[in-house]
Design a protein around this motif. Structure first.
Motif, mmCIF file in Angstrom:
data_model
loop_
_atom_site.group_PDB
_atom_site.id
_atom_site.type_symbol
_atom_site.label_atom_id
_atom_site.label_comp_id
_atom_site.label_asym_id
_atom_site.label_seq_id
_atom_site.Cartn_x
_atom_site.Cartn_y
_atom_site.Cartn_z
ATOM 1 N N VAL A 156 0.857 -1.188 0.000
ATOM 2 C CA VAL A 156 0.000 0.000 0.000
ATOM 3 C C VAL A 156 0.892 1.236 0.000
ATOM 4 O O VAL A 156 1.801 1.341 0.826
ATOM 5 C CB VAL A 156 -0.922 0.039 1.239
ATOM 6 C CG1 VAL A 156 -1.882 1.215 1.143
ATOM 7 C CG2 VAL A 156 -1.682 -1.274 1.391
ATOM 8 N N ALA A 157 0.635 2.146 -0.923
ATOM 9 C CA ALA A 157 1.409 3.392 -0.994
ATOM 10 C C ALA A 157 0.448 4.577 -0.951
ATOM 11 O O ALA A 157 -0.567 4.593 -1.657
ATOM 12 C CB ALA A 157 2.240 3.432 -2.273
ATOM 13 N N GLU A 158 0.779 5.576 -0.108
ATOM 14 C CA GLU A 158 -0.105 6.742 0.007
ATOM 15 C C GLU A 158 0.706 8.010 0.248
ATOM 16 O O GLU A 158 1.740 7.996 0.926
ATOM 17 C CB GLU A 158 -1.112 6.550 1.135
ATOM 18 C CG GLU A 158 -0.492 6.355 2.504
ATOM 19 C CD GLU A 158 -1.549 6.199 3.587
ATOM 20 O OE1 GLU A 158 -2.543 6.942 3.544
ATOM 21 O OE2 GLU A 158 -1.374 5.326 4.463
ATOM 22 N N GLN A 172 0.057 7.475 10.089
ATOM 23 C CA GLN A 172 -1.063 7.246 10.993
ATOM 24 C C GLN A 172 -2.404 7.652 10.362
ATOM 25 O O GLN A 172 -2.564 8.763 9.881
ATOM 26 C CB GLN A 172 -0.873 8.037 12.294
ATOM 27 C CG GLN A 172 0.228 7.496 13.185
ATOM 28 C CD GLN A 172 1.630 7.855 12.721
ATOM 29 O OE1 GLN A 172 1.804 8.784 11.934
ATOM 30 N NE2 GLN A 172 2.622 7.126 13.192
ATOM 31 N N GLY A 173 -3.347 6.724 10.378
ATOM 32 C CA GLY A 173 -4.729 7.049 10.060
ATOM 33 C C GLY A 173 -5.124 7.106 8.602
ATOM 34 O O GLY A 173 -6.273 7.409 8.294
ATOM 35 N N GLY A 174 -4.207 6.820 7.700
ATOM 36 C CA GLY A 174 -4.512 6.956 6.283
ATOM 37 C C GLY A 174 -4.954 5.657 5.628
ATOM 38 O O GLY A 174 -5.482 4.745 6.283
ATOM 39 N N LEU A 175 -4.721 5.573 4.331
ATOM 40 C CA LEU A 175 -5.146 4.410 3.551
ATOM 41 C C LEU A 175 -4.484 3.129 4.041
ATOM 42 O O LEU A 175 -5.139 2.087 4.162
ATOM 43 C CB LEU A 175 -4.820 4.648 2.066
ATOM 44 C CG LEU A 175 -5.020 3.468 1.113
ATOM 45 C CD1 LEU A 175 -6.470 3.025 1.087
ATOM 46 C CD2 LEU A 175 -4.547 3.849 -0.299
ATOM 47 N N GLY A 176 -3.189 3.209 4.334
ATOM 48 C CA GLY A 176 -2.464 2.004 4.743
ATOM 49 C C GLY A 176 -3.017 1.415 6.022
ATOM 50 O O GLY A 176 -3.229 0.191 6.120
ATOM 51 N N GLU A 177 -3.262 2.261 7.002
ATOM 52 C CA GLU A 177 -3.801 1.741 8.258
ATOM 53 C C GLU A 177 -5.239 1.257 8.091
ATOM 54 O O GLU A 177 -5.670 0.354 8.806
ATOM 55 C CB GLU A 177 -3.693 2.793 9.355
ATOM 56 C CG GLU A 177 -2.250 3.005 9.795
ATOM 57 C CD GLU A 177 -2.117 3.674 11.147
ATOM 58 O OE1 GLU A 177 -3.122 4.202 11.660
ATOM 59 O OE2 GLU A 177 -0.995 3.671 11.691
ATOM 60 N N HIS A 194 3.551 -1.235 4.030
ATOM 61 C CA HIS A 194 2.891 0.076 3.982
ATOM 62 C C HIS A 194 3.932 1.151 3.691
ATOM 63 O O HIS A 194 4.870 1.361 4.465
ATOM 64 C CB HIS A 194 2.210 0.341 5.336
ATOM 65 C CG HIS A 194 1.503 1.654 5.419
ATOM 66 N ND1 HIS A 194 1.168 2.240 6.628
ATOM 67 C CD2 HIS A 194 1.055 2.509 4.467
ATOM 68 C CE1 HIS A 194 0.554 3.386 6.397
ATOM 69 N NE2 HIS A 194 0.484 3.572 5.101
ATOM 70 N N LEU A 195 3.767 1.852 2.572
ATOM 71 C CA LEU A 195 4.630 2.971 2.207
ATOM 72 C C LEU A 195 3.867 4.271 2.429
ATOM 73 O O LEU A 195 2.727 4.413 1.987
ATOM 74 C CB LEU A 195 5.068 2.859 0.743
ATOM 75 C CG LEU A 195 5.790 1.568 0.331
ATOM 76 C CD1 LEU A 195 6.174 1.637 -1.136
ATOM 77 C CD2 LEU A 195 7.014 1.324 1.197
ATOM 78 N N TYR A 196 4.502 5.220 3.074
ATOM 79 C CA TYR A 196 3.854 6.477 3.443
ATOM 80 C C TYR A 196 4.912 7.575 3.507
ATOM 81 O O TYR A 196 6.123 7.302 3.454
ATOM 82 C CB TYR A 196 3.168 6.328 4.804
ATOM 83 C CG TYR A 196 4.066 5.701 5.849
ATOM 84 C CD1 TYR A 196 4.971 6.480 6.580
ATOM 85 C CD2 TYR A 196 4.046 4.320 6.072
ATOM 86 C CE1 TYR A 196 5.816 5.910 7.508
ATOM 87 C CE2 TYR A 196 4.895 3.750 7.002
ATOM 88 C CZ TYR A 196 5.779 4.534 7.718
ATOM 89 O OH TYR A 196 6.627 3.958 8.636
ATOM 90 N N VAL A 197 4.467 8.797 3.639
ATOM 91 C CA VAL A 197 5.392 9.920 3.770
ATOM 92 C C VAL A 197 6.049 9.803 5.145
ATOM 93 O O VAL A 197 5.376 9.880 6.177
ATOM 94 C CB VAL A 197 4.658 11.264 3.608
ATOM 95 C CG1 VAL A 197 5.624 12.432 3.835
ATOM 96 C CG2 VAL A 197 4.026 11.349 2.225
#
Length: 623
Positions: free
Chosen positions: A559-561, A566-571, A587-590
């Motif tokens: 999952v990349a967002e 915390q609290g986004g698409l990945g979670e 989970h890939l995130y900023v």
């Protein structure tokens, strides 16, 4: 309504009712063993004159669109508001003793569980903006005779949001709005000085500001007549009152704030009863007039007036498609309105302003008021409101959004300029917490459309979805990947790339969906086939679609967002899979606070580019 002095018998009857309301405030808080009876006491005459001399109400249907509105911004004084409705005959006064009980809707602060409450209050400083939204609709859209009243505590007048809303009301000349300040001295050391300062401030904000004795029936009647007669500007009444007024040995005692009277209650009640000339007095509110009613409106089944009209491969910013869709649904339904916080040329809400200027409300750079006005404008199902600004600026109005949810609001929010993909503007402008914020709102729906077609359909769906809706509109151009006739629904995702041999499922939304597609191309060069899924709504998430295709890809998911962890698409995905075995999720995130730079560089630097997705996919294949 007459400007003549009231008959002495009428005045005495009103005084008697005021004392009865004080007694109810004591008995109900005594039964609850908590509450704010002294805050109620300072309002007794104000509430009495409003209910039994000024407001026009439909007692059979308290939320009649044509009846006057009252917002109790100082929601902790709820017991006296409940008492007024009971004395007016809406429900038996005996029910007041159920205050704050778990099986009673007479809650500690007002909520719309009660048929006579429009909005929840108690988070101080928000009532005027909501009332201003009601008044704006009454004056400019309904063009009806109903008036809006809002009661504000002197303490909450320290809130910046109060002055945002006062500026709005003055700017738009809301002469159907009356703001009543309960200046009960609790927060004012020198009430005389404070009143003159407030009067000058309110005058500067474009108000007809009046100072009066809030316990004098004649002065109140005269002031309300003045308010109703004043054209071109709203009225503010600075009412000098006393906390605990007429409570024996308690009047003006600050230490009794926010607590029932306890052992002092019996003596206080007896003292109040002695002040009542006619214990059996009964008064009724004024009925609605025969003219000046609000029009009948229909806000169901709102549709785009024409379908999306794009070509596959076109480069169109989703925020631009938002503006296009907004104008389209406004053409279909005359009760669609748009509100913006001085960002209309960036959010493209200006498309609505250009097409239907009479239904576009500029709320300026005052996001708390922006949200409050929208909540007020949608009360009693008068409008379908869309509120737009940069996604990150909604964070400063989170309390208004939270209170809107408690108020059962149906406001739609559109946040542009989300994530690293906005580029050079830098981190202060990047919405990186917005999905988490809106996902946390009870009953909310969170749309994250990827291209222009899905964005238009998200707007259409939001207009017909109950509760708070948030549409995350991407800043840069994105490629149109959906046909114009593609069907979208809340909670229904889309698989945009698949083969029977797929070994890993890539999930992205907005810009990261395209990064997923690019990563899938590179993976195929290494003989690894990847499936790509677009969730469309992050809340509710299409869990069954993810489960189905995750299993078909051997339980491997990336999952990349363009959002913080915390609290986004990945979670959301991780939470959905928590009850299921045999899944491995990367989970890939900023990763941390970004910086200014080209969007593509930032997406790569902060971990959500196609290169990062490719590396994560290769790594997950080894597990």
């Amino acid at each position: 309504m007459s400007n003549a002095k009231l008959d002495s018998k009428v005045v005495q009857n009103l005084k008697d009712i005021a004392q009865k309301l004080r007694i109810h405030s004591i008995t109900s808080t005594q039964a609850a063993k908590s509450g704010h009876p002294t805050s109620c006491a300072s309002l007794a005459e104000i509430i009495t004159v409003l209910f039994f001399q000024q407001m026009r109400l439909n007692m059979k249907h308290p939320r009649d669109p044509s009846s006057d509105r009252l917002v109790l911004s100082k929601g902790h004084a709820a017991p006296i508001l409940y008492a007024a409705w009971a004395e007016a005959g809406l429900f038996p006064v005996e029910e007041l003793r159920n205050l704050r009980k778990v099986d009673s809707d007479l809650e500690g602060h007002p909520t719309p569980r009660l048929s006579f409450i429009d909005v929840s209050t108690g988070s101080l400083g928000q009532g005027i903006s909501v009332a201003a939204g009601m008044a704006y609709v009454g004056k400019y859209l309904d063009k009806a005779d109903y008036r809006t009243y809002v009661i504000v505590g002197d303490g909450e007048a320290s809130e910046g949001a109060v002055w945002e809303s006062l500026h709005f009301a003055g700017h738009y000349c809301l002469d159907n709005l009356c703001v009543i300040f309960d200046m009960n001295k609790f927060f004012c050391s020198d009430i005389g000085t404070e009143l003159e300062v407030y009067r000058e401030r309110l005058d500067a904000f474009g108000f007809n500001a009046l100072v009066l004795n809030g316990h004098d029936i004649d002065e109140l009647v005269k002031a309300f007549f003045n308010a109703a007669s004043t054209k071109g500007k709203p009225t503010a009444l600075l009412a000098k009152t006393v906390k605990g007024k007429d409570f024996l040995a308690i009047e003006g005692v600050d230490e009794m704030h926010a607590q029932p009277l306890g052992k002092r209650a019996e003596a206080a009640i007896k003292h109040l009863q002695m002040k009542i000339a006619n214990p059996n007095v009964r008064l009724s509110p004024k009925k609605l007039g025969k003219c000046g009613h609000a029009p009948e409106v229909h806000i169901n089944n709102i549709r785009l007036c024409s379908p999306p009209n794009y070509r596959l491969g076109d480069a169109v910013a989703p925020r631009l498609a938002y503006g296009t869709a907004l104008a389209k649904i406004a053409a279909d339904n005359s009760r669609v309105i748009a509100l913006d916080g001085d960002t209309k040329n960036s959010t493209y809400a200006d498309k609505m302003r250009n097409a239907f200027p009479e239904r576009f409300i500029e709320c300026f750079t005052a996001q708390q008021n922006l949200v409050g006005v929208a909540v007020g404008a949608t009360c009693r199902r008068r409008t379908v409101a869309f509120v737009s600004t940069y996604a990150t600026f909604f964070t400063r109005a989170f309390d208004q959004i939270r209170m809107g949810a408690i108020s059962h609001t149906n406001v739609n929010f559109a946040g542009s300029h989300c994530g690293c993909s906005i580029g050079e503007d830098g981190p202060s402008q990047m919405g990186l917490e917005d999905i988490a914020m809106f996902r946390s709102i009870p009953g909310s729906t969170v749309f994250y459309p990827t291209d222009a077609v899905s964005t238009e359909r998200a707007v259409e769906l939001a207009a017909n979805t109950k509760g708070v809706c948030f549409i995350r509109t991407t800043y840069p151009n994105t490629t149109v990947i959906y046909n114009n006739d593609e069907v979208f629904a809340v909670g229904m995702g889309k698989v945009v790339r698949q083969k029977p041999s797929d070994e890993v499922l890539l999930i992205g939304a907005g810009v990261t969906l395209y990064e997923c597609l690019a990563a899938a191309e590179r993976l195929e060069e290494d003989c690894i086939t990847a499936r790509v899924l677009d969730p469309f709504t992050v809340k509710p998430l299409d869990v069954q679609l993810i489960l189905k295709h995750g299993k078909l890809c051997h339980g491997r998911i990336v999952v990349a967002e363009d959002h913080y962890q915390q609290g986004g698409l990945g979670e959301a995905v991780l939470s959905a899979l928590a009850d299921y075995r045999n899944f491995v999720v990367k989970h890939l995130y900023v990763t941390n606070v970004p910086r200014s730079g080209p969007p593509a560089v930032l997406l790569d630097m902060f971990g959500v580019s196609s290169r990062n997705i490719y590396k994560a996919s290769v790594a997950i294949m080894k597990k």
